[in-house]
Design a protein around this motif. Sequence first.
Motif, PDB file in Angstrom:
ATOM      1  N   LYS A   4      26.615  14.780  60.412  1.00  0.00           N
ATOM      2  CA  LYS A   4      27.806  14.375  61.169  1.00  0.00           C
ATOM      3  C   LYS A   4      27.439  13.439  62.317  1.00  0.00           C
ATOM      4  CE  LYS A   4      27.875  18.547  64.099  1.00  0.00           C
ATOM      5  NZ  LYS A   4      28.689  19.714  64.512  1.00  0.00           N
ATOM      6  N   ASN A   5      26.272  13.627  62.922  1.00  0.00           N
ATOM      7  CA  ASN A   5      25.841  12.694  63.963  1.00  0.00           C
ATOM      8  C   ASN A   5      25.524  11.328  63.373  1.00  0.00           C
ATOM      9  OD1 ASN A   5      26.096  14.698  65.879  1.00  0.00           O
ATOM     10  ND2 ASN A   5      23.971  15.382  65.667  1.00  0.00           N
ATOM     11  N   THR A   6      24.883  11.349  62.187  1.00  0.00           N
ATOM     12  CA  THR A   6      24.581  10.079  61.508  1.00  0.00           C
ATOM     13  C   THR A   6      25.859   9.331  61.162  1.00  0.00           C
ATOM     14  OG1 THR A   6      22.603  11.079  60.571  1.00  0.00           O
ATOM     15  CG2 THR A   6      23.400   9.049  59.549  1.00  0.00           C
ATOM     16  N   LEU A   7      26.857  10.076  60.615  1.00  0.00           N
ATOM     17  CA  LEU A   7      28.124   9.435  60.272  1.00  0.00           C
ATOM     18  C   LEU A   7      28.828   8.903  61.509  1.00  0.00           C
ATOM     19  CD1 LEU A   7      29.529  11.896  57.557  1.00  0.00           C
ATOM     20  CD2 LEU A   7      28.255   9.774  57.243  1.00  0.00           C
ATOM     21  N   GLY A   8      28.775   9.654  62.622  1.00  0.00           N
ATOM     22  CA  GLY A   8      29.400   9.172  63.856  1.00  0.00           C
ATOM     23  C   GLY A   8      28.782   7.875  64.328  1.00  0.00           C
ATOM     24  N   LEU A   9      27.431   7.799  64.250  1.00  0.00           N
ATOM     25  CA  LEU A   9      26.749   6.563  64.640  1.00  0.00           C
ATOM     26  C   LEU A   9      27.145   5.427  63.716  1.00  0.00           C
ATOM     27  CD1 LEU A   9      24.642   5.101  66.342  1.00  0.00           C
ATOM     28  CD2 LEU A   9      22.889   5.921  64.769  1.00  0.00           C
ATOM     29  N   ALA A  10      27.247   5.712  62.413  1.00  0.00           N
ATOM     30  CA  ALA A  10      27.611   4.667  61.457  1.00  0.00           C
ATOM     31  C   ALA A  10      29.025   4.179  61.687  1.00  0.00           C
ATOM     32  CB  ALA A  10      27.451   5.180  60.032  1.00  0.00           C
ATOM     33  N   ILE A  11      29.968   5.111  62.005  1.00  0.00           N
ATOM     34  CA  ILE A  11      31.343   4.692  62.275  1.00  0.00           C
ATOM     35  C   ILE A  11      31.389   3.756  63.470  1.00  0.00           C
ATOM     36  CG2 ILE A  11      33.595   5.530  63.053  1.00  0.00           C
ATOM     37  CD1 ILE A  11      33.101   8.038  61.346  1.00  0.00           C
ATOM     38  N   GLY A  12      30.642   4.098  64.525  1.00  0.00           N
ATOM     39  CA  GLY A  12      30.581   3.206  65.682  1.00  0.00           C
ATOM     40  C   GLY A  12      30.039   1.849  65.328  1.00  0.00           C
ATOM     41  N   SER A  13      29.048   1.809  64.438  1.00  0.00           N
ATOM     42  CA  SER A  13      28.479   0.537  64.007  1.00  0.00           C
ATOM     43  C   SER A  13      29.496  -0.275  63.239  1.00  0.00           C
ATOM     44  CB  SER A  13      27.242   0.778  63.133  1.00  0.00           C
ATOM     45  OG  SER A  13      26.266   1.490  63.845  1.00  0.00           O
ATOM     46  N   LEU A  14      30.311   0.402  62.398  1.00  0.00           N
ATOM     47  CA  LEU A  14      31.339  -0.315  61.640  1.00  0.00           C
ATOM     48  C   LEU A  14      32.339  -0.969  62.571  1.00  0.00           C
ATOM     49  CD1 LEU A  14      32.195   2.132  58.696  1.00  0.00           C
ATOM     50  CD2 LEU A  14      30.551   0.266  58.741  1.00  0.00           C
ATOM     51  N   ILE A  15      32.796  -0.207  63.584  1.00  0.00           N
ATOM     52  CA  ILE A  15      33.787  -0.751  64.516  1.00  0.00           C
ATOM     53  C   ILE A  15      33.201  -1.911  65.292  1.00  0.00           C
ATOM     54  CG2 ILE A  15      35.172  -0.206  66.546  1.00  0.00           C
ATOM     55  CD1 ILE A  15      35.368   2.674  65.461  1.00  0.00           C
ATOM     56  N   ALA A  16      31.953  -1.779  65.759  1.00  0.00           N
ATOM     57  CA  ALA A  16      31.331  -2.862  66.518  1.00  0.00           C
ATOM     58  C   ALA A  16      31.140  -4.095  65.673  1.00  0.00           C
ATOM     59  CB  ALA A  16      29.987  -2.390  67.080  1.00  0.00           C
ATOM     60  N   ALA A  17      30.789  -3.925  64.407  1.00  0.00           N
ATOM     61  CA  ALA A  17      30.500  -5.074  63.552  1.00  0.00           C
ATOM     62  C   ALA A  17      31.713  -5.942  63.335  1.00  0.00           C
ATOM     63  CB  ALA A  17      29.945  -4.598  62.202  1.00  0.00           C
ATOM     64  N   THR A  18      32.943  -5.342  63.303  1.00  0.00           N
ATOM     65  CA  THR A  18      34.140  -6.129  63.027  1.00  0.00           C
ATOM     66  C   THR A  18      34.494  -7.061  64.173  1.00  0.00           C
ATOM     67  OG1 THR A  18      35.528  -4.349  63.885  1.00  0.00           O
ATOM     68  CG2 THR A  18      35.070  -4.343  61.526  1.00  0.00           C
ATOM     69  N   SER A  19      33.840  -6.953  65.331  1.00  0.00           N
ATOM     70  CA  SER A  19      34.143  -7.825  66.463  1.00  0.00           C
ATOM     71  C   SER A  19      33.434  -9.160  66.385  1.00  0.00           C
ATOM     72  CB  SER A  19      33.765  -7.118  67.775  1.00  0.00           C
ATOM     73  OG  SER A  19      32.368  -6.909  67.824  1.00  0.00           O
ATOM     74  N   PHE A  20      32.543  -9.381  65.417  1.00  0.00           N
ATOM     75  CA  PHE A  20      31.808 -10.627  65.319  1.00  0.00           C
ATOM     76  C   PHE A  20      32.549 -11.590  64.416  1.00  0.00           C
ATOM     77  CE2 PHE A  20      28.609  -7.568  66.556  1.00  0.00           C
ATOM     78  CZ  PHE A  20      27.909  -8.247  67.536  1.00  0.00           C
ATOM     79  N   GLY A  21      33.104 -12.662  64.994  1.00  0.00           N
ATOM     80  CA  GLY A  21      33.907 -13.609  64.243  1.00  0.00           C
ATOM     81  C   GLY A  21      33.137 -14.338  63.174  1.00  0.00           C
ATOM     82  N   ALA A  22      31.789 -14.404  63.280  1.00  0.00           N
ATOM     83  CA  ALA A  22      30.995 -15.159  62.304  1.00  0.00           C
ATOM     84  C   ALA A  22      30.766 -14.375  61.019  1.00  0.00           C
ATOM     85  CB  ALA A  22      29.650 -15.552  62.909  1.00  0.00           C
ATOM     86  N   LEU A  23      31.134 -13.096  61.000  1.00  0.00           N
ATOM     87  CA  LEU A  23      30.887 -12.296  59.814  1.00  0.00           C
ATOM     88  C   LEU A  23      31.746 -12.792  58.668  1.00  0.00           C
ATOM     89  CD1 LEU A  23      30.842  -8.763  61.444  1.00  0.00           C
ATOM     90  CD2 LEU A  23      29.061 -10.477  61.352  1.00  0.00           C
ATOM     91  N   ALA A  24      31.250 -12.695  57.436  1.00  0.00           N
ATOM     92  CA  ALA A  24      31.986 -13.246  56.296  1.00  0.00           C
ATOM     93  C   ALA A  24      31.574 -12.565  55.010  1.00  0.00           C
ATOM     94  CB  ALA A  24      31.741 -14.759  56.188  1.00  0.00           C
ATOM     95  N   GLN A  25      32.428 -12.713  53.982  1.00  0.00           N
ATOM     96  CA  GLN A  25      32.134 -12.223  52.654  1.00  0.00           C
ATOM     97  C   GLN A  25      31.362 -13.280  51.865  1.00  0.00           C
ATOM     98  OE1 GLN A  25      35.816 -10.874  50.780  1.00  0.00           O
ATOM     99  NE2 GLN A  25      36.729 -10.710  52.805  1.00  0.00           N
ATOM    100  N   GLY A  26      31.088 -12.966  50.577  1.00  0.00           N
ATOM    101  CA  GLY A  26      30.465 -13.938  49.686  1.00  0.00           C
ATOM    102  C   GLY A  26      28.974 -13.716  49.528  1.00  0.00           C
ATOM    103  N   GLN A  27      28.323 -14.654  48.829  1.00  0.00           N
ATOM    104  CA  GLN A  27      26.894 -14.556  48.547  1.00  0.00           C
ATOM    105  C   GLN A  27      26.092 -14.406  49.844  1.00  0.00           C
ATOM    106  OE1 GLN A  27      25.352 -17.917  46.449  1.00  0.00           O
ATOM    107  NE2 GLN A  27      23.373 -16.990  46.056  1.00  0.00           N
ATOM    108  N   GLY A  28      25.127 -13.489  49.820  1.00  0.00           N
ATOM    109  CA  GLY A  28      24.306 -13.227  51.001  1.00  0.00           C
ATOM    110  C   GLY A  28      24.887 -12.203  51.947  1.00  0.00           C
ATOM    111  N   ALA A  29      26.108 -11.695  51.673  1.00  0.00           N
ATOM    112  CA  ALA A  29      26.738 -10.722  52.567  1.00  0.00           C
ATOM    113  C   ALA A  29      26.106  -9.342  52.406  1.00  0.00           C
ATOM    114  CB  ALA A  29      28.234 -10.641  52.288  1.00  0.00           C
ATOM    115  N   VAL A  30      26.182  -8.563  53.461  1.00  0.00           N
ATOM    116  CA  VAL A  30      25.751  -7.169  53.462  1.00  0.00           C
ATOM    117  C   VAL A  30      26.985  -6.303  53.686  1.00  0.00           C
ATOM    118  CG1 VAL A  30      24.377  -5.414  54.646  1.00  0.00           C
ATOM    119  CG2 VAL A  30      23.447  -7.714  54.311  1.00  0.00           C
ATOM    120  N   GLU A  31      27.119  -5.240  52.875  1.00  0.00           N
ATOM    121  CA  GLU A  31      28.221  -4.308  53.054  1.00  0.00           C
ATOM    122  C   GLU A  31      27.673  -2.932  53.412  1.00  0.00           C
ATOM    123  OE1 GLU A  31      31.999  -5.853  50.419  1.00  0.00           O
ATOM    124  OE2 GLU A  31      30.851  -4.153  49.668  1.00  0.00           O
ATOM    125  N   GLY A  32      28.182  -2.379  54.515  1.00  0.00           N
ATOM    126  CA  GLY A  32      27.858  -1.007  54.882  1.00  0.00           C
ATOM    127  C   GLY A  32      29.115  -0.158  54.811  1.00  0.00           C
TER     128      GLY A  32
END
Length: 325
Positions: A4-32
């Motif tokens: 549950k601590n690991t999942l909590g850390l991962a959820i925080g990482s997901l929310i933080a990651a969506t704030s980066f406007g340069a993130l994008a889909q397509g070839q070379g993308a990483v999905e967590g």
Amino acid sequence: MKLKNTLGLAIGSLIAATSFGALAQGQGAVEGELFYAKKFNDSVSHVEDGRVPGISLGYFLTDDVSVNFTYGKLDHTRSNDGTGNQKIRGDQFGLKSQYHFGTVGDAIRPYVEGGVAHGSQTNVAADGHTGRDQSTFLTTGAGVKWYITNNLYARGGVEADYKLDNGKWDYQALVGLGVNFGGNGGKVAPAPAPAPAPEPVAEPEAPVAQVVRVELDVKFDFDKAVVKPNSYGDVKNLADFMKQYPATHVEVAGHTDSVGPDAYNQKLSQRRADAVKQVLVKDGVAPNRVTSVGYGESRPVADNATEAGRAINRRVEASVEAQAQ
């Protein structure tokens, strides 16, 4: 660290990651992704259906194909039918490949998947044996991803695991929430701007020709590519002008506002340009005299931060010049 601590850390990482406007889909993308599955057991006797919270990390080799590493935390109960009512917990690691249908930028992308998984469950002191149950599975599945934004998506799917040890199947239904970043966005280079036509050079003795011009500016509703009836008259004026001057050609240029993925807006602007071309052809202009080009959201003429500005940017433009007789 507990799951549950690991999942909590991962959820925080997901929310933080969506704030980066340069993130994008397509070839070379990483999905967590974080997922939760309901597992229907058939491969181990006297064990009830369980649940599997877990995480997945994937990398897109192309715009459509990804390779994914998964980890799930198994949680079952041995049924109380003479074998002992016990909690059975364990881990399952998997390596899968997913093929995504549609194109980068689509809000909905179905997928199919296949791969291999290895599971290990805790000691069960029943049926005359002790020790962990370790098994290898072949796995397959299908589902759909909903890209809520360019970088945030939700997933729903079903999977089937074939246990190589005894030839039996397990099944699970799952939901997940993830982020997507680092890809090329599936972007294509915008069509080059047409070179300006050279100005006619008149002979010194010849009279200067009078240049006449007609311009077109057709507005569209949000996320629509249908020419509204109140614009038919403006399009007909352009058609009449081109029929009066049969040597003329025109480019109709489609545009969008900035709402939505770039790749989707590129396609939407092309559909708008094609729609205006169709009306011109219906009004009697030869198709080879009209070129339709979509420029997506790359050429705004107003501020996309306001609704009024976005309404101005949802347009198709055209301009034609000719020398008067």
